[in-house]
Enzyme design. Structure first.
Site, PDB file in Angstrom:
ATOM      1  N   ASP A 199      -6.704  -2.490  12.879  1.00  0.00           N
ATOM      2  CA  ASP A 199      -5.936  -1.998  11.725  1.00  0.00           C
ATOM      3  C   ASP A 199      -6.177  -0.499  11.519  1.00  0.00           C
ATOM      4  O   ASP A 199      -6.354  -0.039  10.391  1.00  0.00           O
ATOM      5  CB  ASP A 199      -6.297  -2.791  10.463  1.00  0.00           C
ATOM      6  CG  ASP A 199      -5.218  -2.683   9.379  1.00  0.00           C
ATOM      7  OD1 ASP A 199      -4.063  -2.333   9.721  1.00  0.00           O
ATOM      8  OD2 ASP A 199      -5.541  -2.951   8.210  1.00  0.00           O
ATOM      9  N   LYS A 201      -5.334   3.087  10.848  1.00  0.00           N
ATOM     10  CA  LYS A 201      -4.246   3.818  10.191  1.00  0.00           C
ATOM     11  C   LYS A 201      -4.897   4.874   9.311  1.00  0.00           C
ATOM     12  O   LYS A 201      -6.104   4.786   9.017  1.00  0.00           O
ATOM     13  CB  LYS A 201      -3.351   2.860   9.392  1.00  0.00           C
ATOM     14  CG  LYS A 201      -4.075   1.986   8.401  1.00  0.00           C
ATOM     15  CD  LYS A 201      -3.108   1.040   7.718  1.00  0.00           C
ATOM     16  CE  LYS A 201      -3.849   0.029   6.859  1.00  0.00           C
ATOM     17  NZ  LYS A 201      -2.952  -0.901   6.201  1.00  0.00           N
ATOM     18  N   ASN A 204      -7.356   4.191   6.493  1.00  0.00           N
ATOM     19  CA  ASN A 204      -8.672   3.632   6.814  1.00  0.00           C
ATOM     20  C   ASN A 204      -9.582   4.672   7.484  1.00  0.00           C
ATOM     21  O   ASN A 204     -10.645   4.342   7.993  1.00  0.00           O
ATOM     22  CB  ASN A 204      -8.519   2.405   7.711  1.00  0.00           C
ATOM     23  CG  ASN A 204      -7.951   1.219   6.919  1.00  0.00           C
ATOM     24  OD1 ASN A 204      -8.080   1.177   5.702  1.00  0.00           O
ATOM     25  ND2 ASN A 204      -7.334   0.283   7.608  1.00  0.00           N
ATOM     26  N   ASP A 220     -12.915  -0.107   6.942  1.00  0.00           N
ATOM     27  CA  ASP A 220     -12.086  -1.309   6.780  1.00  0.00           C
ATOM     28  C   ASP A 220     -12.001  -2.169   8.048  1.00  0.00           C
ATOM     29  O   ASP A 220     -11.032  -2.072   8.826  1.00  0.00           O
ATOM     30  CB  ASP A 220     -10.676  -0.900   6.306  1.00  0.00           C
ATOM     31  CG  ASP A 220      -9.881  -2.118   5.835  1.00  0.00           C
ATOM     32  OD1 ASP A 220     -10.396  -3.248   5.945  1.00  0.00           O
ATOM     33  OD2 ASP A 220      -8.753  -1.922   5.359  1.00  0.00           O
ATOM     34  N   THR A 241      -0.915  -3.644  10.805  1.00  0.00           N
ATOM     35  CA  THR A 241       0.036  -3.062   9.861  1.00  0.00           C
ATOM     36  C   THR A 241       1.284  -2.678  10.657  1.00  0.00           C
ATOM     37  O   THR A 241       1.169  -1.988  11.676  1.00  0.00           O
ATOM     38  CB  THR A 241      -0.612  -1.829   9.182  1.00  0.00           C
ATOM     39  OG1 THR A 241      -1.798  -2.267   8.522  1.00  0.00           O
ATOM     40  CG2 THR A 241       0.331  -1.197   8.175  1.00  0.00           C
TER      41      THR A 241
HETATM   42  P1  ADP Z   1      -8.679  -3.150   2.202  1.00  0.00           P
HETATM   43  O1  ADP Z   1      -9.069  -4.145   3.220  1.00  0.00           O
HETATM   44  O2  ADP Z   1      -8.382  -3.760   0.884  1.00  0.00           O
HETATM   45  O3  ADP Z   1      -7.649  -2.164   2.687  1.00  0.00           O
HETATM   46  P2  ADP Z   1     -10.561  -0.939   2.388  1.00  0.00           P
HETATM   47  O4  ADP Z   1     -11.923  -1.121   2.975  1.00  0.00           O
HETATM   48  O5  ADP Z   1      -9.580  -0.175   3.201  1.00  0.00           O
HETATM   49  O6  ADP Z   1     -10.026  -2.343   1.924  1.00  0.00           O
HETATM   50  O7  ADP Z   1     -10.737  -0.214   0.974  1.00  0.00           O
HETATM   51  C1  ADP Z   1      -9.637   0.061   0.124  1.00  0.00           C
HETATM   52  C2  ADP Z   1      -9.693   1.520  -0.308  1.00  0.00           C
HETATM   53  O8  ADP Z   1     -10.943   1.771  -0.973  1.00  0.00           O
HETATM   54  C3  ADP Z   1      -9.645   2.540   0.830  1.00  0.00           C
HETATM   55  O9  ADP Z   1      -8.328   2.856   1.233  1.00  0.00           O
HETATM   56  C4  ADP Z   1     -10.375   3.720   0.235  1.00  0.00           C
HETATM   57  O10 ADP Z   1      -9.508   4.492  -0.567  1.00  0.00           O
HETATM   58  C5  ADP Z   1     -11.425   3.066  -0.663  1.00  0.00           C
HETATM   59  N1  ADP Z   1     -12.700   2.936   0.073  1.00  0.00           N
HETATM   60  C6  ADP Z   1     -13.077   1.935   0.886  1.00  0.00           C
HETATM   61  N2  ADP Z   1     -14.309   2.127   1.395  1.00  0.00           N
HETATM   62  C7  ADP Z   1     -14.725   3.309   0.896  1.00  0.00           C
HETATM   63  C8  ADP Z   1     -15.922   4.088   1.045  1.00  0.00           C
HETATM   64  N3  ADP Z   1     -16.941   3.677   1.815  1.00  0.00           N
HETATM   65  N4  ADP Z   1     -16.000   5.248   0.374  1.00  0.00           N
HETATM   66  C9  ADP Z   1     -14.977   5.669  -0.407  1.00  0.00           C
HETATM   67  N5  ADP Z   1     -13.829   5.005  -0.604  1.00  0.00           N
HETATM   68  C10 ADP Z   1     -13.700   3.831   0.034  1.00  0.00           C
HETATM   69 MG    MG Z   2      -7.726  -0.554   4.113  1.00  0.00          MG
END
Ligand code: ADP
Ligand code: MG
Length: 408
Positions: A199, A201, A204, A220, A241
């Site tokens: 995934d 993109k 992430n 992610d 995606t």
């Molecule tokens: P999902 O599987 O719901 O997409 P993500 O791991 O991508 O989950 O997290 C969603 C959002 O949270 C990310 O797009 C980012 O904006 C924020 N985020 C995730 N992990 C971090 C991190 N370690 N530090 C800062 N922001 C984060």
């Molecule tokens: Mg994500």
């Protein structure tokens, strides 16, 4: 089977603590930096209208209070939940502060009552517990409850890749190669461990801190496939995606980690132009374009982009995965290795214009209260939430399961 694979999760109450080594690299990634990034994200998209601003802050505070209530007592005992910074289908990401050290962290809370949430949490943990690399987000510890999993991770405060391009006055091919080199190094490491991200993109890929010299982190791993050996792995699950998905996944053929290389091709194209190589509001048309690698280098700023850069993108966006460039080969590509001699022509204006054009056309019917940066950010997200296996099967059946869809 969903994209995750439900396997055993370690015992309840058994925190998987990692040492704090990652924090050394993050001298700049302290509370101040976190506050800065925070003000640019969920907590503070500032409206010119002060009342709106107050209302927004009030509702944000309410949300935080709501999340705090939902948090497991063990987490609350150790961390102060400060702000909501991300939202997914099954997850919420908050910025939190360790009560003892005051070090800021990101805590991802995943609802695991539903199968998909459980599966995403399993996939993510299976990967994060194995990896340690400068360009991959570091897991600090895990709290498990019957219905939720909390992953404490290092906090990335520098924002997403494209927000930075829009914000900065300049973006050159050299800047693009710097970003891609980090992504490719991280990905080569993952592939060497038998891990496929599935995934990749822009949303992430997060900058670790707001400074110009910040590293990028791959985050992610909710759809990641992971196995012990690094030998050739064939995967079958349809996931990813839509705009970033490789043709072999759409064709429902067994596939390898080369699907990640396709996604890096899509990201490279976007990085150099601010437009998507494959883009259509109609999913069938979008898939048709991907299957036929129907993209071009027309329009601004492509005439200003070097031939080497275009060749680099083409080598990734090759429909046959066996002919597609691997991460290792990409890291040896002259466009990446020669970056010291690359064009320093500023592409930022065209890229930004394209990104913002896309943002305004996508968001014309969305909230008028959104800030400009929040708008641009949303516009870069996929228009289509998920790739559905059934949908693809129906589509392929309609076309007699030929390996390439006929023209629509
Ligand atoms: P999902 O599987 O719901 O997409 P993500 O791991 O991508 O989950 O997290 C969603 C959002 O949270 C990310 O797009 C980012 O904006 C924020 N985020 C995730 N992990 C971090 C991190 N370690 N530090 C800062 N922001 C984060
Ligand atoms: Mg994500």
């Amino acid at each position: 089977m969903g994209c995750g694979h439900s396997k055993v999760i370690p015992d309840l109450n058994k925190d998987v603590a990692r040492d704090g080594a990652t924090k050394q690299d993050g001298a700049k990634n302290t509370g101040t930096a976190a506050k800065y990034a925070f003000s640019k994200t969920a907590e503070g998209s500032k409206s010119s209208d002060e009342n709106d601003d107050k209302k927004q802050k009030g509702s944000q505070a309410n949300k935080i209070a709501k999340y705090r209530e939902k948090f497991d007592q063990r987490v609350i005992a150790k961390y102060d939940v400060k702000a909501l910074i991300g939202k997914g289908s099954f997850s919420r990401v908050v910025r939190a502060e360790h009560k003892g050290t005051k070090q800021p962290y990101a805590i991802k809370m995943i609802e695991v009552k539903q199968r998909e949430g459980r599966s995403a949490a399993d996939s993510e943990l299976r990967v994060l517990r194995r990896v340690r690399h400068p360009y991959i987000v570091q897991l600090i510890e895990v709290f498990e409850a019957p219905d939720k999993i909390y992953m404490v991770m290092e906090l990335a405060t520098g924002g997403e890749l494209f927000d930075r391009i829009i914000k900065h006055g300049s973006f050159t091919e050299m800047d693009a190669t710097k970003a891609l080199q980090m992504v490719l190094e991280g990905l080569r490491y993952l592939h060497s461990l038998g891990i496929t991200h599935r995934d990749l993109k822009p949303e992430n890929l997060l900058y670790y801190h707001p400074g110009n010299d910040s590293k990028l982190l791959i985050t992610d791993f909710g759809l990641a496939f992971s196995r012990k050996a690094s030998d050739e792995i064939m995967m079958k699950t349809t996931c990813g995606t839509p705009e970033y998905i490789a043709p072999e996944v759409l064709l429902r053929e067994p596939y390898t980690n080369m699907v990640d290389c396709w996604s890096v091709g899509v990201i490279s194209y976007i990085l150099l132009s601010g437009t998507m190589p494959f883009d259509d509001e109609n999913k069938t048309k979008l898939y048709h374009k991907i299957l036929n690698a129907e993209y071009n280098f027309d329009g601004e700023p492509w005439p200003q982009v070097s031939e080497t850069a275009k060749k680099f993108v083409k080598s990734f966006l090759t429909p046959d995965p066996k002919k597609r460039m691997s991460c290792t080969a990409a890291l040896q590509h002259s466009w990446i290795t020669n970056f010291g001699n690359l064009s320093t022509r500023n592409l930022q204006r065209s890229i930004s214009q394209n990104l913002l054009k896309r943002a305004s056309s996508r968001n014309s019917n969305k909230s008028a209260h959104s800030s400009k940066s929040a708008k641009s950010n949303r516009s870069l997200r996929s228009q289509h939430r998920k790739v559905k296996a059934k949908e693809l099967d129906d589509l392929l059946k309609k076309y007699n399961r030929v390996s390439r869809l006929p023209p629509y």
